[in-house]
Design an enzyme around this catalytic site. Structure first.
Site, PDB file in Angstrom:
ATOM      1  N   GLY A  96     -21.240  20.473  77.721  1.00 40.41           N
ATOM      2  CA  GLY A  96     -21.613  21.945  77.690  1.00 40.41           C
ATOM      3  C   GLY A  96     -21.476  22.949  76.864  1.00 40.41           C
ATOM      4  O   GLY A  96     -20.709  22.120  76.177  1.00 40.41           O
ATOM      5  N   TYR A 128     -11.770  34.624  82.345  1.00 35.16           N
ATOM      6  CA  TYR A 128     -11.396  34.721  80.778  1.00 35.16           C
ATOM      7  C   TYR A 128     -12.515  35.980  80.531  1.00 35.16           C
ATOM      8  O   TYR A 128     -12.430  36.654  79.358  1.00 35.16           O
ATOM      9  CB  TYR A 128     -13.039  33.436  80.783  1.00 35.16           C
TER      10      TYR A 128
END
Length: 351
Positions: A96, A128
């Site tokens: 990914g 994040y």
């Protein structure tokens, strides 16, 4: 005399007919036994009949109490399809795109490029600060016809500050991503004072259909992993830890086999500031030259063959494409052993 002979012939015919009938019954009995045994071996049938109403009741109960615990589950990677079957029966891509340290705009572009190039696994996290950007990248790829939502496997993580109200944290991530459900949510770090309650919130979300799978990240000892598992119901499908050629997580991977839990690597290439250390390793460089590949491609291929899901992060369009081009070659057993011999049990990160 003729009369006596006739009587004897009739008696012989009766005896023969009786023998055939018994043999036929025995044959039918044996056949029935074989059929029954075959069904038993295949675990397709039960000796107890279940009415349609009872079956619905069983299905509803299973839906209300999902349990992902399948000790000894088959967690072998399908390198042709690029997927692994998780211990809850859901298929997950094994390569990914990671979005650590990417801005919203960078995350949007990286996710869009990745989905265009063939990736189907996306990894982000609340901390994040780019879940909204990830969601926009996903929507762009869907709008342009590269993928459908059902083809994408989206992972995000619950941050430790949110553990005290996990239900709200899940709703907030869904909102930022712009999704109706999340394929995998992970607790971002071990936090013994509050992680059990946060994990239980994720379990509730699984039952509500908001999350399809749940897992853990940064649990580095069997005791810590077991602590949470023993206090909860759904066994994690996945553990995401720092894993790379210099830190191969062998102790935890061996322990996870008991639960059918898969290892996923963050920092699969060593992480920013450390990639060149791995890219310049003599063994890795040598193997790369033998295959006409880059060091990054060799490391990522090693991850997949070693049974690690890998999520290399990048905001560079060319590197994203390069990292995906690892399904057209294979490392030999000897090369895999050379890679295994690089293990130093040495982490690059301190978190």
């Amino acid at each position: 005399m003729k009369k006596i002979c006739s009587i004897l012939i009739v008696l012989l015919l009766c005896i023969a007919f009786t023998g055939c009938s018994q043999a036929g019954n025995q044959s039918a009995t044996d056949s029935g036994t074989e059929i029954s045994q075959s069904k038993s071996d295949g675990e397709e049938d039960s000796s107890t009949e279940i009415s349609q109403g009872d079956l619905s009741s069983v299905d509803n109960e299973a839906a209300e109490q999902p349990t992902q615990s399948l000790a000894g589950s088959n967690t072998e990677f399908d390198l042709e399809k690029g997927t692994v079957l998780l211990n809850n029966g859901i298929e997950m891509p094994i390569l990914g795109i990671g979005t650590f340290r990417l801005s919203d705009e960078e995350a949007e572009n990286s996710v869009y490029w990745a989905l265009r190039d063939g990736y189907r696994l996306i990894d982000t996290a609340r901390i994040y600060g780019n879940e909204a950007g990830v969601g926009k990248g996903i929507q762009r790829a869907i709008d342009e016809g590269f993928v459908t939502r059902e083809e994408i496997f989206v992972t995000t993580k619950m941050w430790t500050d949110d553990y005290d109200d996990g239900d709200r944290a899940i709703e907030n991530s869904l909102g930022r991503l712009g999704l109706d459900y999340i394929d995998l949510m992970i607790l971002h770090h071990s936090e013994p004072d509050s992680d059990v309650g946060a994990y239980q919130a994720m379990e509730r979300a699984v039952r509500a259909g908001k999350l399809r799978s749940i897992g853990l990240s940064n649990y580095y000892t069997p005791d810590d992993f077991d602590r949470l598992v023993e206090a909860t119901t759904i066994v994690p499908v996945l553990l995401q830890n720092e894993t790379h050629p210099y830190h191969q997580s062998m102790e935890m991977k061996e322990h996870l086999k008991e639960y059918g839990t898969v290892m996923e690597s963050w920092f699969p290439l060593g992480g920013r500031g450390n990639t060149q250390t791995l890219f310049g390793d003599e063994t890795i460089v040598s193997i790369a030259e033998e295959h006409g590949k880059t060091s990054a491609q060799i490391i990522l291929r090693w991850h997949l063959q070693a049974g690690n899901i890998a999520i290399p992060g990048s905001s560079n369009e060319d590197h994203i494409q390069e990292n995906y081009e690892i399904f057209d070659f294979e490392l030999s057993e000897e090369e895999m052993q050379r890679m295994s011999d690089l293990d130093r049990n040495e982490r690059f990160a301190g978190y």
